[in-house]
Design a protein around this motif. Sequence first.
Motif, short mmCIF file in Angstrom:
data_model
loop_
_atom_site.label_atom_id
_atom_site.label_comp_id
_atom_site.label_asym_id
_atom_site.label_seq_id
_atom_site.Cartn_x
_atom_site.Cartn_y
_atom_site.Cartn_z
N ALA A 137 0.84 -1.20 0.00
CA ALA A 137 0.00 0.00 0.00
C ALA A 137 0.88 1.26 0.00
CB ALA A 137 -0.92 -0.01 1.21
N PHE A 138 0.34 2.33 -0.57
CA PHE A 138 1.14 3.56 -0.68
C PHE A 138 0.24 4.79 -0.52
CE2 PHE A 138 -0.63 2.82 -4.81
CZ PHE A 138 -0.93 4.09 -5.29
N GLU A 139 0.88 5.87 -0.17
CA GLU A 139 0.22 7.18 -0.13
C GLU A 139 1.30 8.24 -0.32
OE1 GLU A 139 -2.09 10.13 3.01
OE2 GLU A 139 -1.94 7.99 3.45
N HIS A 140 1.13 9.10 -1.30
CA HIS A 140 2.17 10.08 -1.59
C HIS A 140 2.29 11.11 -0.46
CE1 HIS A 140 1.58 8.46 -5.67
NE2 HIS A 140 2.84 8.80 -5.84
N GLN A 141 3.50 11.59 -0.29
CA GLN A 141 3.75 12.64 0.71
C GLN A 141 3.05 13.93 0.25
OE1 GLN A 141 8.08 12.97 1.37
NE2 GLN A 141 8.25 10.85 0.65
N LYS A 142 2.29 14.54 1.16
CA LYS A 142 1.49 15.71 0.77
C LYS A 142 1.81 16.96 1.58
CE LYS A 142 -2.38 12.93 -0.92
NZ LYS A 142 -1.98 11.59 -0.46
N LYS A 143 2.52 16.78 2.66
CA LYS A 143 2.82 17.91 3.54
C LYS A 143 3.65 18.97 2.82
CE LYS A 143 4.72 19.04 8.09
NZ LYS A 143 5.39 18.50 9.31
N GLY A 144 3.20 20.23 2.90
CA GLY A 144 3.96 21.34 2.33
C GLY A 144 3.75 21.58 0.85
N LEU A 145 2.87 20.82 0.20
CA LEU A 145 2.64 21.02 -1.23
C LEU A 145 1.77 22.25 -1.46
CD1 LEU A 145 1.88 17.40 -2.52
CD2 LEU A 145 4.08 18.60 -2.47
N GLU A 146 2.06 22.99 -2.52
CA GLU A 146 1.19 24.10 -2.87
C GLU A 146 -0.14 23.56 -3.38
OE1 GLU A 146 1.61 25.99 -6.86
OE2 GLU A 146 3.73 25.49 -6.58
N LYS A 147 -1.15 24.42 -3.42
CA LYS A 147 -2.52 23.99 -3.66
C LYS A 147 -2.68 23.18 -4.95
CE LYS A 147 -7.26 25.73 -4.03
NZ LYS A 147 -8.14 26.93 -4.03
N LYS A 148 -2.13 23.67 -6.07
CA LYS A 148 -2.33 22.98 -7.35
C LYS A 148 -1.60 21.64 -7.38
CE LYS A 148 -2.04 23.62 -12.38
NZ LYS A 148 -3.45 23.23 -12.63
N GLN A 149 -0.42 21.60 -6.79
CA GLN A 149 0.32 20.35 -6.76
C GLN A 149 -0.38 19.32 -5.87
OE1 GLN A 149 4.46 20.88 -5.86
NE2 GLN A 149 4.97 18.72 -6.08
N LEU A 150 -0.93 19.79 -4.74
CA LEU A 150 -1.69 18.91 -3.87
C LEU A 150 -2.92 18.37 -4.58
CD1 LEU A 150 -2.28 17.65 -1.09
CD2 LEU A 150 -3.44 19.80 -0.47
N GLU A 151 -3.61 19.23 -5.31
CA GLU A 151 -4.78 18.81 -6.08
C GLU A 151 -4.37 17.76 -7.11
OE1 GLU A 151 -8.34 20.67 -8.91
OE2 GLU A 151 -6.57 21.88 -8.40
N GLY A 152 -3.23 17.99 -7.75
CA GLY A 152 -2.76 17.08 -8.78
C GLY A 152 -2.45 15.69 -8.24
N ILE A 153 -1.74 15.60 -7.12
CA ILE A 153 -1.38 14.28 -6.60
C ILE A 153 -2.61 13.57 -6.05
CG2 ILE A 153 -0.78 14.97 -4.24
CD1 ILE A 153 0.97 12.36 -6.51
N GLU A 154 -3.57 14.31 -5.51
CA GLU A 154 -4.81 13.68 -5.04
C GLU A 154 -5.62 13.12 -6.22
OE1 GLU A 154 -6.58 16.76 -2.70
OE2 GLU A 154 -5.59 16.08 -0.84
N LEU A 155 -5.65 13.86 -7.31
CA LEU A 155 -6.34 13.36 -8.51
C LEU A 155 -5.63 12.14 -9.07
CD1 LEU A 155 -7.19 16.74 -10.29
CD2 LEU A 155 -8.86 15.03 -9.52
N TYR A 156 -4.31 12.17 -9.07
CA TYR A 156 -3.54 11.04 -9.59
C TYR A 156 -3.78 9.78 -8.77
CZ TYR A 156 0.40 8.36 -11.44
OH TYR A 156 1.18 7.39 -12.02
N GLU A 157 -3.81 9.91 -7.44
CA GLU A 157 -4.09 8.77 -6.59
C GLU A 157 -5.51 8.25 -6.83
OE1 GLU A 157 -1.17 9.39 -2.72
OE2 GLU A 157 -3.26 10.01 -2.58
N GLU A 158 -6.45 9.18 -7.05
CA GLU A 158 -7.82 8.79 -7.33
C GLU A 158 -7.91 8.03 -8.65
OE1 GLU A 158 -12.05 9.36 -6.05
OE2 GLU A 158 -10.07 9.31 -5.12
N TYR A 159 -7.14 8.50 -9.64
CA TYR A 159 -7.11 7.81 -10.94
C TYR A 159 -6.56 6.39 -10.78
CZ TYR A 159 -4.82 6.00 -15.08
OH TYR A 159 -4.37 5.16 -16.05
N LEU A 160 -5.47 6.22 -10.04
CA LEU A 160 -4.89 4.90 -9.85
C LEU A 160 -5.89 3.96 -9.19
CD1 LEU A 160 -1.29 5.85 -8.60
CD2 LEU A 160 -1.92 4.98 -10.87
N LYS A 161 -6.62 4.48 -8.22
CA LYS A 161 -7.63 3.68 -7.54
C LYS A 161 -8.77 3.32 -8.49
CE LYS A 161 -10.52 3.65 -3.38
NZ LYS A 161 -11.03 4.44 -2.23
#
Length: 395
Positions: free
Chosen positions: A169-193
Amino acid sequence: MFADKYLIKNNNKPLLKRDAEKEVGIIVVIPCLREPDLLQTLTSLKNCSPTSSKVEVLVLINHSELADEQTKEINFGTKNEAELWIKNNPVEGISFYIIGPLELKKKWAGAGLARKNGMDEAVRRFNLIEKPDGVIVSLDADTLVPQNYLFEIERYFSNNPQKIGATIAFEHQKKGLEKKQLEGIELYEEYLKYYKEALDFTGYPYSMFTIGSAFAVRALDYVKRGGMNRRQAGEDFYFLQNLVQVGEVGEITNTKVFPSARLSDRVPFGTGPILQKWMIGEEDLTQTYNFNAFEDLQQVFITRDKFYQVDEREFLRLIDGLNKPIKDFIVHDNFWRELEDLNKNCATLDTFQNRFFQKFNAFKILKYLNFSHDKYYKKEDLKTQFLLLNQKKQA
């Protein structure tokens, strides 16, 4: 010994002078290129709970023979920092080794070859201590692990002797990300799921997350599979999707890894490049494969037994009842030839059903999805498609 032929065939020469101790049961392999956060990764491994077997961590620092001087300087700096860290951070039960920097041939230089070199070295070490059930763990140099990481990996393989490998199992590091980058990695994780669960829905039996920093394999089965490939990116996807043809690959969910969500151009595709394109507007992570395309695949997979021992005339009659996108793909891809070969080598329906997905595998699925979206479908809103998937699962 179990890996002699493999090592000779791959012309493997020792990367470390010191052999593994007989008590080593886990070897963690970490490719490392131009990596600023390696010490954080090593520290997280150092802080792991003890395991009953000893653990080795092999860090393979690498760059292309055509690398620029800045890359080489960074890599040599990483080597010096890491070796000093190892000297100052002894830990009971874990041995850390720094390999390289290795210069990789320009034709193959990349994540695949670096990971292969490290995993092949792990095989060589397990071979010398005659431990075919030794566990090789793939990790990345920008990935953090929790305290129970090594313990849970060891427990999983001990409790599941029939499993040849596992994703983690995995979860990308999100602490300290700017808003757009945080949105991007959350969308990417959602896509993988979404992609994994959509494959589950179709009836494909080998859906899994294929993340380079999040899988492990027994040494003998790594050899049986033919080792890691040399692809410059996507090596994890190709390795794992071929590994399932060797035996059962499970999933470790009692621990997880935390890969970086940083932007990167070090590989042609993957998390870093996708996020980089998202940030500059070249990639729309809100869009994904139309769920209808997965429903088309389900039509084929749930009725695959009907293709057992059919002649070409009956085959054409069967696919004529499929939705047009999947029917046209099957004709375009000349799947009849593969099916004909499959039927010649399957004496029973059970064998046919099991081997069907050796032909209609993850690579062919991806090929179909791209074919159907070029000709029939357009990508749709990710959240909407995930909602449709969940509605169908509950129906």
